[in-house]
Structure formats: structure tokens, C-alpha cells
Design a protein around this motif. Structure first.
Motif, mmCIF file in Angstrom:
data_model
loop_
_atom_site.group_PDB
_atom_site.id
_atom_site.type_symbol
_atom_site.label_atom_id
_atom_site.label_comp_id
_atom_site.label_asym_id
_atom_site.label_seq_id
_atom_site.Cartn_x
_atom_site.Cartn_y
_atom_site.Cartn_z
ATOM 1 N N GLN A 232 0.825 -1.206 0.000
ATOM 2 C CA GLN A 232 0.000 0.000 0.000
ATOM 3 C C GLN A 232 0.859 1.256 0.000
ATOM 4 O O GLN A 232 0.575 2.224 -0.711
ATOM 5 N N ALA A 233 1.943 1.226 0.773
ATOM 6 C CA ALA A 233 2.846 2.377 0.823
ATOM 7 C C ALA A 233 3.532 2.580 -0.520
ATOM 8 O O ALA A 233 3.741 3.722 -0.966
ATOM 9 N N PHE A 234 3.889 1.471 -1.180
ATOM 10 C CA PHE A 234 4.501 1.552 -2.510
ATOM 11 C C PHE A 234 3.536 2.173 -3.506
ATOM 12 O O PHE A 234 3.905 3.064 -4.281
ATOM 13 N N GLN A 235 2.285 1.721 -3.499
ATOM 14 C CA GLN A 235 1.297 2.253 -4.433
ATOM 15 C C GLN A 235 1.108 3.754 -4.233
ATOM 16 O O GLN A 235 1.051 4.520 -5.198
ATOM 17 N N GLU A 236 1.021 4.174 -2.980
ATOM 18 C CA GLU A 236 0.851 5.601 -2.691
ATOM 19 C C GLU A 236 2.056 6.404 -3.168
ATOM 20 O O GLU A 236 1.896 7.489 -3.742
ATOM 21 N N ALA A 237 3.266 5.861 -2.941
ATOM 22 C CA ALA A 237 4.479 6.575 -3.356
ATOM 23 C C ALA A 237 4.579 6.660 -4.873
ATOM 24 O O ALA A 237 5.077 7.646 -5.421
ATOM 25 N N LEU A 238 4.087 5.642 -5.552
ATOM 26 C CA LEU A 238 4.083 5.642 -7.013
ATOM 27 C C LEU A 238 3.091 6.670 -7.539
ATOM 28 O O LEU A 238 3.376 7.419 -8.482
ATOM 29 N N GLU A 239 1.935 6.737 -6.909
ATOM 30 C CA GLU A 239 0.876 7.628 -7.382
ATOM 31 C C GLU A 239 1.132 9.088 -7.051
ATOM 32 O O GLU A 239 0.686 9.979 -7.773
ATOM 33 N N PRO A 259 -2.196 -6.060 -10.483
ATOM 34 C CA PRO A 259 -3.200 -5.004 -10.324
ATOM 35 C C PRO A 259 -2.980 -3.856 -11.305
ATOM 36 O O PRO A 259 -1.864 -3.619 -11.774
ATOM 37 N N ALA A 260 -4.037 -3.122 -11.566
ATOM 38 C CA ALA A 260 -3.997 -2.054 -12.568
ATOM 39 C C ALA A 260 -2.976 -0.982 -12.233
ATOM 40 O O ALA A 260 -2.345 -0.417 -13.133
ATOM 41 N N TYR A 261 -2.780 -0.697 -10.940
ATOM 42 C CA TYR A 261 -1.837 0.371 -10.591
ATOM 43 C C TYR A 261 -0.411 0.032 -11.028
ATOM 44 O O TYR A 261 0.424 0.931 -11.162
ATOM 45 N N LEU A 262 -0.126 -1.236 -11.276
ATOM 46 C CA LEU A 262 1.161 -1.643 -11.839
ATOM 47 C C LEU A 262 1.062 -1.834 -13.351
ATOM 48 O O LEU A 262 1.849 -1.284 -14.118
ATOM 49 N N ALA A 263 0.090 -2.617 -13.771
ATOM 50 C CA ALA A 263 0.010 -3.039 -15.172
ATOM 51 C C ALA A 263 -0.264 -1.889 -16.135
ATOM 52 O O ALA A 263 0.141 -1.941 -17.294
ATOM 53 N N VAL A 268 6.558 2.010 -15.003
ATOM 54 C CA VAL A 268 6.915 0.812 -14.238
ATOM 55 C C VAL A 268 7.287 -0.296 -15.211
ATOM 56 O O VAL A 268 6.518 -0.625 -16.115
ATOM 57 N N VAL A 269 8.483 -0.854 -15.042
ATOM 58 C CA VAL A 269 8.951 -1.979 -15.857
ATOM 59 C C VAL A 269 8.747 -3.256 -15.053
ATOM 60 O O VAL A 269 9.193 -3.345 -13.902
ATOM 61 N N LEU A 270 8.087 -4.234 -15.644
ATOM 62 C CA LEU A 270 7.748 -5.475 -14.956
ATOM 63 C C LEU A 270 8.370 -6.671 -15.668
ATOM 64 O O LEU A 270 8.210 -6.820 -16.875
ATOM 65 N N THR A 271 9.072 -7.522 -14.923
ATOM 66 C CA THR A 271 9.570 -8.785 -15.472
ATOM 67 C C THR A 271 9.188 -9.912 -14.516
ATOM 68 O O THR A 271 9.189 -9.727 -13.296
#
Length: 293
Positions: A232-239, A259-263, A268-271
Motif C-alpha cells: 500500500q505504501a509503494f502504491q501511494e508513493a508511485l501515485e 493489479p492495474a496500478y502496476l500493469a 513501471v517496468v515489470l519482469t
């Protein structure tokens, strides 16, 4: 004549898999472990020691092994190969994620493929950030952290690290890296790489309080374990822009839809947990058992 059986619980590069299959019947079925003469595992389970299920093993290749398991294999005459190349391979992937996140490689590639370059200056939305004269913080200076510090030595970066054990002064000097508190790293780092092991002390170690100390726009890379960060803290910091971009190879829900906040975010690069996945790294494991078939 039937092939000997190799128990493999690790994923392998297709070419490494082919070479192994040419000489072994490969299984990941635990019930067939008693039939196996060779095994490829990430880490040797301690309960294998003196177990009937491992009595036929002649060779084991892995990335990590406890001293007790190593002693058992030595006593039983089982050839043990520790594939230390993993540490360099993961460090290279960490650097790759840094580069991809900093230079907007993924969204820029997508834009070109989608035909957006026609009549549009893509340098404006996809211009990135340099490494030179920037500060990198490496949280976790184990085998992977040391490899990463060596890899970035030519980029002209100010290098900081934190670990529960400080490196000897001569090693810090050789790597060109300085010890700092986590708070100081968070405040100074333009790039922040997480390379800690996940345990009771590190679970949730990067949370709301730590993100509040983070330099605005920091590029965060995690090739360790997702649980080190509070989601949750990561999502807030990203947003809110505290995290300017991120590169993630580990997730709170792996092997699942993200989740959409990443995808849906272009910064954000995802592997899919590919840090240790290369042909060369996998062949160290495969060759160890092929040499003793």
C-alpha cells in the motif's frame, strides 16, 4: 536403455533444457525423487539429509546450500555444485531494469511499434534520466550487491550502500562505495536498489515512514522479494510521484494477473522473476549433472 532420472525444481532456458533432456528423463514430481540420480534445485532442503527419498542421488547442483546439507552430501559421496554465477546474473538484470526504467525503454518501444512516431516527436514524452553524477543506494550488500557495485563502477555515479554488516574498508575503497544509513540513502538516492533477503527483520522494511524520507522522483528497483516493501505504501508513493519510476522483478502476487496500478503505468517496468534466468547461468547447473551422468 532408459535414461537416468534428474529431479529439477528450477526453470531452465530452453536450450539448457534440451541438453539436459538428451541425457536425462527430467521430472519435478516429488514422488519420483527416490528414483533420481541427479537433482537441480535453487536451494537444497535440509530434510533431504539421510532421507530414503534421496538415497540414489549422485549429483546435486544448486545456487545455495546450508553447511549441514553440504556436510551430509560430502559424507554420502554426492557431488555438490554451487552455481555462484547466479549472483552476477541477478546483478545484471538489476542493472537492466535500472536502464529500462530510467530511459523509458518499454513505453518508447511500444510507441514506435504502435506507429506513434509518425508526425509526433517522441523525444518529448520519452526523454529519460542519466546515470552519471547521480546517486545510487544499494540496500543489501551481499553477493548480488557486490556484483552490482562492480557493474556500475564505470557510470560515474555516487555509490552508497547499507547492510547489517559493513564491508571492510579496503573493499569499500576497491568498489568505490560508501556506507550510509538507510535514512541518508533514501534522502540522497536518485536510484534505490533493494537486494535484501526476506526475513522477519526485513519484511515490510520499506513502508510509509521510509517513503516519506525518499528523494522525490527516485527510481526504485526491486530484484529481491516483494515482501520487503509494504504494498500500500509503494502504491501511494508511485501515485504521488515519490517514486519517479520503478523496475520490479518480484511481486506480492506472483504467477498471477497484476493489479492495474502496476500493469497500466508506463513508468513501471515489470519482469516475471527473471533475475537469474539466462542460458549461461542455467548451464552451470545443467553441466554439473551432465558431467556426472
Amino acid at each position: 536403455m532408459p535414461k537416468p532420472i534428474c529431479y529439477a525444481e528450477v526453470s531452465l532456458h530452453p536450450l539448457a533444457w534440451e541438453q539436459l533432456k538428451a541425457h536425462y528423463e527430467i521430472t519435478s514430481d516429488d514422488s519420483r525423487l527416490p528414483e533420481a540420480s541427479a537433482a537441480l534445485v535453487y536451494s537444497v532442503p535440509d530434510h533431504w539429509a539421510f532421507s530414503e527419498s534421496t538415497s540414489r542421488l549422485k549429483a546435486v547442483a544448486c545456487h545455495s546450500c546450508s553447511s549441514s546439507a553440504a556436510a551430509w552430501m560430502k559424507e554420502q559421496g554426492i557431488a555438490l555444485t554451487l552455481a555462484h554465477s547466479l549472483w552476477r546474473t541477478v546483478a545484471e538484470h538489476t542493472l537492466a531494469l535500472m536502464m529500462a526504467a530510467a530511459r523509458n525503454i518499454v513505453p518508447a518501444d511500444r510507441a514506435v511499434r504502435n506507429g506513434e512516431w509518425s508526425g509526433q516527436d517522441l523525444k518529448i514524452p520519452y526523454s529519460g534520466w542519466d546515470f552519471q553524477q547521480k546517486t545510487i543506494g544499494i540496500w543489501g550488500m551481499g553477493k548480488i550487491g557486490i556484483e552490482l557495485a562492480g557493474l556500475i563502477s564505470g557510470f560515474g555515479m555516487n555509490r552508497l550502500y547499507n547492510d547489517c554488516r559493513r564491508l571492510p574498508a579496503e573493499q569499500e575503497q576497491r568498489l568505490g562505495i560508501a556506507y550510509a544509513s538507510v535514512e541518508d540513502m533514501l534522502a540522497q538516492a536518485d536510484y534505490f536498489c533493494i537486494l535484501l533477503p526476506l526475513n522477519e527483520q526485513t519484511r515490510g522494511a520499506l513502508g510509509k515512514e521510509q517513503f516519506a524520507r525518499m528523494k522525490k522522483g527516485c527510481i526504485l528497483i526491486n530484484t529481491a522479494r516483494a515482501g520487503i516493501i509494504e504494498e500500500q505504501a509503494f502504491q501511494e508513493a508511485l501515485e504521488n510521484g515519490t517514486i519517479g519510476a520503478a523496475g520490479l522483478d518480484v511481486f506480492w502476487r506472483e504467477n498471477d494477473v497484476q493489479p492495474a496500478y502496476l500493469a497500466e503505468r508506463t513508468n513501471v517496468v515489470l519482469t516475471p522473476h527473471l533475475g537469474g534466468s539466462t542460458y549461461e547461468c542455467d548451464m552451470v547447473l545443467a553441466n554439473a549433472v551432465l558431467e556426472r551422468k
